[in-house]
Scaffold this active site. Structure first.
Site, PDB file in Angstrom:
ATOM      1  N   LYS A   1       0.837  -1.204   0.000  1.00 50.46           N
ATOM      2  CA  LYS A   1       0.000   0.000   0.000  1.00 50.46           C
ATOM      3  C   LYS A   1       0.873   1.255   0.000  1.00 50.46           C
ATOM      4  O   LYS A   1       0.607   2.200  -0.725  1.00 50.46           O
ATOM      5  CB  LYS A   1      -0.924   0.023   1.225  1.00 50.46           C
ATOM      6  CG  LYS A   1      -1.882  -1.146   1.322  1.00 50.46           C
ATOM      7  CD  LYS A   1      -2.927  -0.930   2.404  1.00 50.46           C
ATOM      8  CE  LYS A   1      -2.380  -0.944   3.815  1.00 50.46           C
ATOM      9  NZ  LYS A   1      -1.893  -2.229   4.296  1.00 50.46           N
TER      10      LYS A   1
ATOM     11  N   ARG B   1     -10.103  -0.058   9.615  1.00 51.55           N
ATOM     12  CA  ARG B   1      -9.462  -1.348   9.780  1.00 51.55           C
ATOM     13  C   ARG B   1     -10.431  -2.395  10.308  1.00 51.55           C
ATOM     14  O   ARG B   1     -10.091  -3.557  10.449  1.00 51.55           O
ATOM     15  CB  ARG B   1      -8.332  -1.214  10.766  1.00 51.55           C
ATOM     16  CG  ARG B   1      -7.169  -2.085  10.388  1.00 51.55           C
ATOM     17  CD  ARG B   1      -5.935  -1.426  10.826  1.00 51.55           C
ATOM     18  NE  ARG B   1      -4.760  -2.205  10.740  1.00 51.55           N
ATOM     19  CZ  ARG B   1      -3.656  -1.710  10.224  1.00 51.55           C
ATOM     20  NH1 ARG B   1      -3.632  -0.522   9.698  1.00 51.55           N
ATOM     21  NH2 ARG B   1      -2.569  -2.431  10.260  1.00 51.55           N
TER      22      ARG B   1
ATOM     23  N   ARG C   1      11.380  -6.927   5.468  1.00 53.99           N
ATOM     24  CA  ARG C   1      11.139  -5.488   5.483  1.00 53.99           C
ATOM     25  C   ARG C   1      12.015  -4.790   6.542  1.00 53.99           C
ATOM     26  O   ARG C   1      12.223  -5.321   7.634  1.00 53.99           O
ATOM     27  CB  ARG C   1       9.658  -5.247   5.808  1.00 53.99           C
ATOM     28  CG  ARG C   1       9.225  -3.823   5.620  1.00 53.99           C
ATOM     29  CD  ARG C   1       7.760  -3.755   5.295  1.00 53.99           C
ATOM     30  NE  ARG C   1       6.930  -3.737   6.498  1.00 53.99           N
ATOM     31  CZ  ARG C   1       5.647  -3.399   6.465  1.00 53.99           C
ATOM     32  NH1 ARG C   1       5.060  -3.076   5.339  1.00 53.99           N
ATOM     33  NH2 ARG C   1       4.940  -3.416   7.568  1.00 53.99           N
TER      34      ARG C   1
ATOM     35  N   ARG D   1      11.158  -3.119  12.142  1.00 51.34           N
ATOM     36  CA  ARG D   1      10.109  -2.536  12.980  1.00 51.34           C
ATOM     37  C   ARG D   1       9.711  -3.552  14.046  1.00 51.34           C
ATOM     38  O   ARG D   1       9.620  -4.735  13.754  1.00 51.34           O
ATOM     39  CB  ARG D   1       8.878  -2.275  12.097  1.00 51.34           C
ATOM     40  CG  ARG D   1       8.627  -0.829  11.834  1.00 51.34           C
ATOM     41  CD  ARG D   1       7.632  -0.664  10.726  1.00 51.34           C
ATOM     42  NE  ARG D   1       6.307  -1.200  11.052  1.00 51.34           N
ATOM     43  CZ  ARG D   1       5.239  -1.040  10.251  1.00 51.34           C
ATOM     44  NH1 ARG D   1       5.357  -0.393   9.124  1.00 51.34           N
ATOM     45  NH2 ARG D   1       4.075  -1.548  10.589  1.00 51.34           N
TER      46      ARG D   1
ATOM     47  N   ARG E   1      -0.592 -10.032  13.450  1.00 46.66           N
ATOM     48  CA  ARG E   1      -1.148  -8.947  12.634  1.00 46.66           C
ATOM     49  C   ARG E   1      -1.932  -9.501  11.446  1.00 46.66           C
ATOM     50  O   ARG E   1      -2.971  -8.976  11.082  1.00 46.66           O
ATOM     51  CB  ARG E   1      -0.023  -8.044  12.113  1.00 46.66           C
ATOM     52  CG  ARG E   1       0.516  -7.132  13.171  1.00 46.66           C
ATOM     53  CD  ARG E   1       1.790  -6.459  12.704  1.00 46.66           C
ATOM     54  NE  ARG E   1       1.555  -5.453  11.693  1.00 46.66           N
ATOM     55  CZ  ARG E   1       2.495  -5.037  10.841  1.00 46.66           C
ATOM     56  NH1 ARG E   1       3.698  -5.550  10.880  1.00 46.66           N
ATOM     57  NH2 ARG E   1       2.218  -4.117   9.962  1.00 46.66           N
TER      58      ARG E   1
HETATM   59  P1  AMP Z   1       0.311  -0.397   9.860  1.00 45.71           P
HETATM   60  O1  AMP Z   1       1.549   0.411   9.702  1.00 45.71           O
HETATM   61  O2  AMP Z   1      -0.871   0.149   9.087  1.00 45.71           O
HETATM   62  O3  AMP Z   1       0.528  -1.870   9.620  1.00 45.71           O
HETATM   63  O4  AMP Z   1      -0.122  -0.253  11.402  1.00 45.71           O
HETATM   64  C1  AMP Z   1       0.726  -0.631  12.449  1.00 45.71           C
HETATM   65  C2  AMP Z   1      -0.081  -0.864  13.713  1.00 45.71           C
HETATM   66  O5  AMP Z   1      -0.760   0.341  14.106  1.00 45.71           O
HETATM   67  C3  AMP Z   1      -1.190  -1.891  13.594  1.00 45.71           C
HETATM   68  O6  AMP Z   1      -0.712  -3.227  13.772  1.00 45.71           O
HETATM   69  C4  AMP Z   1      -2.133  -1.462  14.723  1.00 45.71           C
HETATM   70  O7  AMP Z   1      -1.617  -1.839  15.988  1.00 45.71           O
HETATM   71  C5  AMP Z   1      -2.050   0.044  14.651  1.00 45.71           C
HETATM   72  N1  AMP Z   1      -3.075   0.633  13.756  1.00 45.71           N
HETATM   73  C6  AMP Z   1      -2.898   1.250  12.546  1.00 45.71           C
HETATM   74  N2  AMP Z   1      -4.066   1.668  12.036  1.00 45.71           N
HETATM   75  C7  AMP Z   1      -5.019   1.301  12.925  1.00 45.71           C
HETATM   76  C8  AMP Z   1      -6.440   1.446  12.969  1.00 45.71           C
HETATM   77  N3  AMP Z   1      -7.125   2.018  11.978  1.00 45.71           N
HETATM   78  N4  AMP Z   1      -7.099   0.963  14.053  1.00 45.71           N
HETATM   79  C9  AMP Z   1      -6.432   0.383  15.065  1.00 45.71           C
HETATM   80  N5  AMP Z   1      -5.101   0.196  15.088  1.00 45.71           N
HETATM   81  C10 AMP Z   1      -4.393   0.664  14.034  1.00 45.71           C
END
Ligand code: AMP
Length: 217
Positions: free
Chosen positions: A13, A88, A127, A159, A170
């Protein structure tokens, strides 16, 4: 133009958003980035969010909404936004609709980037990210030229939530919470499915061809 990018962590993305930003003058807003920023600044919200993020779990929606709604007040969002990571789950669909309604906008396009589970796992395991500026790398498909970040010479790290057991969690959470969104937006008729395996440039080409053909604005 307001776009939502759907796809499992590691589906690409971020790479597609980077290209869309440049071509259409719209801005990517990633709730993952907003949360990581709050964690690194050690705000009260960041400290709470970190507990969930370190386990790969979803942060409670009210915290994420607070960050997102603040971010959208910035004028760089006026032209349009690429939403990455929000909504999400089903609950957050309505939250985003309300946010957009206040701005007299709506989602013009939802892009679902589809990548098989095995490919996702392998991508996430390779990554890396710069601990200073956040630039993303992949040790297989997009490795840094030297030991440190090409942008800022910062240290390149894994990360915390890209570590193996967290990745598994995840992906489970993605399947459970986020997949129903695909059904929702597909019924609304504003979603396109894109095969996310292949070169970033080819995937992007497919996406922009669709945007031009359908005259999405
Ligand atoms: P991402 O970088 O989008 O994979 O997000 C990393 C982490 O941030 C996720 O595993 C969640 O813990 C948290 N996170 C990101 N976006 C959301 C969301 N819309 N709702 C809840 N948690 C989120």
């Amino acid at each position: 133009m307001n776009i939502l990018l759907l796809g499992a962590p590691g589906s690409g993305k971020g790479s597609q958003a980077e290209l869309l930003e440049k071509e259409y003058g719209i801005v990517q807003v990633s709730t993952g980035d907003l949360l990581r920023d709050a964690v690194s600044k050690n705000t009260d919200l960041g400290a709470i969010a970190k507990i969930y993020m370190d386990k790969g779990e979803l942060v409670p929606s009210n915290f994420v909404l607070e960050l997102l709604s603040d971010r959208l007040k910035n004028h760089d969002c006026d032209n349009g936004v690429i939403f990455d990571g929000f909504p999400r789950n089903i609950e957050q669909i309505k939250l985003l609709e309300d946010l957009l309604e206040k701005r007299e906008r709506e989602l013009d396009l939802v892009v679902n980037i589809d990548v098989p589970f095995e490919v996702i796992t392998s991508r996430l395991n390779s990554r890396r990210v710069c601990s200073n500026c956040g630039k993303g790398y992949n040790m297989i498909s997009n490795p840094p030229k030297g030991k440190n970040c090409e942008n800022c010479d910062g240290e390149i790290i894994v990360r915390d939530d890209d570590k193996e057991d967290v990745v598994r969690n995840r992906l489970d959470i993605y399947n459970e919470n986020t997949k129903p969104l695909i059904e929702h937006y597909s019924k609304k008729g504003i979603m396109i499915n894109i095969n996310g395996v292949g070169s970033i440039a080819n995937i992007y080409k497919g996406l922009t061809t669709y945007i031009k053909e359908k005259k999405v604005q």
